[in-house]
Design a protein around this motif. Structure first.
Motif, PDB file in Angstrom:
ATOM      1  N   PRO A  76      -2.495  -5.231   5.918  1.00 47.56           N
ATOM      2  CA  PRO A  76      -3.318  -5.298   7.132  1.00 47.56           C
ATOM      3  C   PRO A  76      -4.479  -4.302   7.104  1.00 47.56           C
ATOM      4  N   THR A  77      -5.490  -4.601   7.897  1.00 49.35           N
ATOM      5  CA  THR A  77      -6.644  -3.723   8.031  1.00 49.35           C
ATOM      6  C   THR A  77      -6.192  -2.312   8.403  1.00 49.35           C
ATOM      7  N   GLY A  78      -6.766  -1.325   7.723  1.00 48.58           N
ATOM      8  CA  GLY A  78      -6.412   0.062   7.979  1.00 48.58           C
ATOM      9  C   GLY A  78      -5.350   0.605   7.040  1.00 48.58           C
ATOM     10  N   SER A  79      -4.745  -0.250   6.220  1.00 49.46           N
ATOM     11  CA  SER A  79      -3.750   0.216   5.264  1.00 49.46           C
ATOM     12  C   SER A  79      -4.426   1.027   4.157  1.00 49.46           C
ATOM     13  N   PHE A  80      -3.718   2.012   3.645  1.00 45.95           N
ATOM     14  CA  PHE A  80      -4.281   2.794   2.550  1.00 45.95           C
ATOM     15  C   PHE A  80      -3.162   3.443   1.746  1.00 45.95           C
TER      16      PHE A  80
END
Length: 623
Positions: free
Chosen positions: A559-563
């Motif tokens: 998902p968006t924001g994963s790192f």
């Protein structure tokens, strides 16, 4: 209420098809969200269905049943597409997937290999209706006599229910627009609401002015020390560069033995004789292998939507081929598939490769999956590299393997090992056997390069392009096998973990380096080892032999924001606060990521998107 009354009530198309879609919603949610009998599916999916049915009841005076059947077919197709897309990619399908329909069709065998037979139950009513209404006398009579009979409910009642249903849809959508996690967003909105939302959402990110994007700014956001100097700086200066991209190769295969037999003996040998990075991770998106080629050769992140080969190939991309050509290198890339698959022809122009060798060069010898086998790839590539090595100029060659491609069912004559009985007939077993064959072919390549002298003249970088065993594609037995291999539950950090090995005969002393890295780091690491300056080239990766900290924004498969940071993998929920964390197996510690790293990862993506989007368009090729 009498049984006859109930029967008449259920026979009304509005009620009957509502009941059908309740069951279909349960099936779709069970596969995608792991929630088979979810009450949330009722309050998210059914209002959308009712809105469509109300339109039919309020405005259709003829062919009403046909319209119900049409809606049934279309919505069922959406549910089925969502199920299969999730099983293959692990994300929620949107209309943008239509841009890659030719590519998805080309891998249809891979997609449908993931299909459990019970998924087809979603079409069972359509098949039954088709037989009944078109091949049964009573069905044809029903169509003629009752299809247009008006319901006792008035248009006003259906208009009122339509307004209520639409209000419920908006109630599901509006509060969840800001959610960072696309899967959670779809679950909160409902699959059908999410599909419509994806069409109309104005999701254009704010661009940073190109003049404000400098390497100093990028390094500061990444949190690295730009003054750090690698102890291996220039260790391979003047040598050829050969980058080998292994199809679907994950780190756990290295050193793995089953019943005492090594799975990858040739790569194990290379690992022991190289700089080995066990904490290395994929950074691809919808383009998979082609995205890996883009990230490795440009040191940019993949685009917000779609594949890089569709979004960025109209740009004049700063790249490793261009960088090395400016230092006197020849450049070429080798892949046995047709160059038009995933629009690679345009990608190679955008990256500035001088030559590409595809299916026309390799021919139809020993073909399976998408082209000739890895044995053919490596044999013909080795001959060409020997020829290039004799031209008096160093070369950069990227070699893309493919035989270990999903669904990993290589021809029996290619088997190089016998699987333990518990692995036979499993997805994990097929994967391991295909990678064993890929290792066998790779070993032949190494021997040919050594025999020609190219091996000793070259810096060799070998990495996996992307995962082979997605968690969401594995059944219970496969998950148990993976737990046996890892000694713990197979997790997302394991899934994304691919190896990187760097070999140079002479100056690079073999060792294992634990620092975290990703595909975006290959270009700056290669440039450092070759002694080529990156001072005038914007890049988002870093020299892995000089830095110990890293921050890797992830896209698409997470998902968006994963790192991924040096401590672990962080996946946000609706926001940072409800995140899920996975500590890396080697060198990780809690917490896996901080809110500062989360914000910086989002900023890095914005900087990369902004920079590439504002690059000059590529000049059209001369006629």
């Amino acid at each position: 209420m009498s049984s006859l009354t109930i029967k008449r009530w259920v026979a009304k198309p509005f009620v009957f098809f509502t009941l059908i879609f309740i069951l279909k919603s349960f099936l779709a949610w069970g596969v995608i969200f792991g929630d088979l009998l979810s009450w949330k599916s009722l309050i998210t999916e059914i209002p959308f269905i009712w809105a469509l049915f109300c339109l039919i009841e309020a405005f259709a005076s003829k062919r009403k049943l046909g319209l119900y059947m049409l809606v049934n077919l279309l919505v069922t197709a959406i549910f089925f597409a969502a199920i299969m897309y999730f099983k293959y990619y692990g994300v929620i399908v949107t209309y943008q997937a239509a841009e890659q329909v030719n590519q998805v069709t080309a891998v249809r065998n891979s997609v449908f290999s993931l299909m459990d037979p019970y998924y087809l139950l979603i079409f069972s009513d359509i098949i039954i209706f088709g037989i009944y209404f078109f091949f049964n006398k009573k069905g044809r009579a029903y169509k003629k006599e009752k299809i247009n009979r008006r319901s006792g409910n008035s248009k006003f009642s259906y208009s009122l229910l339509f307004a209520l249903s639409l209000g419920l849809c908006l109630f599901n959508v509006l509060p969840n627009k800001a959610s960072m996690n696309e899967i959670k967003k779809a679950q909160e909105m409902g699959l059908l609401n999410y599909e419509v939302y994806a069409i109309f959402a104005q999701d254009k990110p704010e661009l940073v002015e190109a003049s404000e994007i400098t390497q100093d700014v990028i390094n500061e956001v990444k949190g690295i020390d730009p003054a750090a100097v690698s102890p291996f700086q220039g260790a391979a200066k003047g040598k050829n560069l050969i980058i080998i991209q292994l199809e679907s190769f994950q780190t756990f295969l290295l050193g793995l033995t089953l019943d005492g037999k090594e799975i990858t003996p040739n790569l194990n040998s290379l690992m022991k004789d190289s700089l080995y990075f066990p904490n290395f991770y994929q950074m691809v998106g919808q383009g998979n292998t082609s995205d890996a080629e883009f990230v490795v050769n440009s040191s940019f992140y993949i685009p917000p939507k779609g594949a890089a080969t569709m979004s960025y190939v109209d740009k004049e991309l700063p790249s490793l081929p261009r960088l090395l050509q400016a230092s006197g290198y020849q450049t070429a890339t080798f892949h046995t598939n047709d160059v038009e698959f995933w629009n690679r022809g345009e990608l190679y122009k955008a990256l500035g490769f001088e030559h590409y060798y595809d299916h026309k060069f390799f021919g139809d010898e020993d073909t399976f999956f998408f082209g000739p086998s890895d044995e053919v790839l490596y044999r013909k590539t080795a001959d060409k590299l020997k020829e290039m090595d004799q031209d008096g100029k160093p070369f950069y060659a990227q070699v893309i393997s493919m035989s270990a491609h999903h669904p990993f069912t290589i021809p029996q004559e290619k088997y190089q090992m016998k699987l333990p009985e518990r692995y036979e007939g499993t997805f994990v077993g097929d994967y391991i056997r295909s990678q064993n064959y890929a290792d066998y072919a790779f070993g032949q390549f190494v021997e040919e390069l050594k025999a020609s002298g190219v091996w000793d003249d070259s810096l060799i970088m070998v990495y996996g392009d992307h995962m082979g065993l997605p968690i969401y594609s594995l059944d219970h037995d496969d998950k148990q096998l993976m737990e046996e291999i890892y000694g713990h539950e197979y997790e997302y950090a394991n899934m994304l973990n691919i190896p990187l090995m760097i070999h140079e005969q002479g100056s690079l002393q073999p060792q294992t380096l634990e620092q975290v890295g990703g595909e975006v780091d290959i270009m700056p690491t290669a440039a450092s080892l070759l002694g080529v300056s990156l001072d005038n080239t914007i890049h988002f990766g870093q020299d892995l032999t000089a830095q110990t900290y890293n921050l890797l924004p992830q896209r698409y498969y997470l998902p968006t924001g994963s790192f991924i940071a040096s401590s672990g993998l962080l996946i946000p929920g609706n926001s940072f606060e409800d995140n899920t964390q996975y500590i890396l197996a080697s060198g990780g510690q809690a917490p896996a990521g901080t809110e500062d790293e989360y914000n910086r990862a989002l900023r890095l993506r914005q900087l990369s998107d902004s920079y590439v989007t504002q690059l000059p368009d590529r000049a059209p090729a001369a006629e």
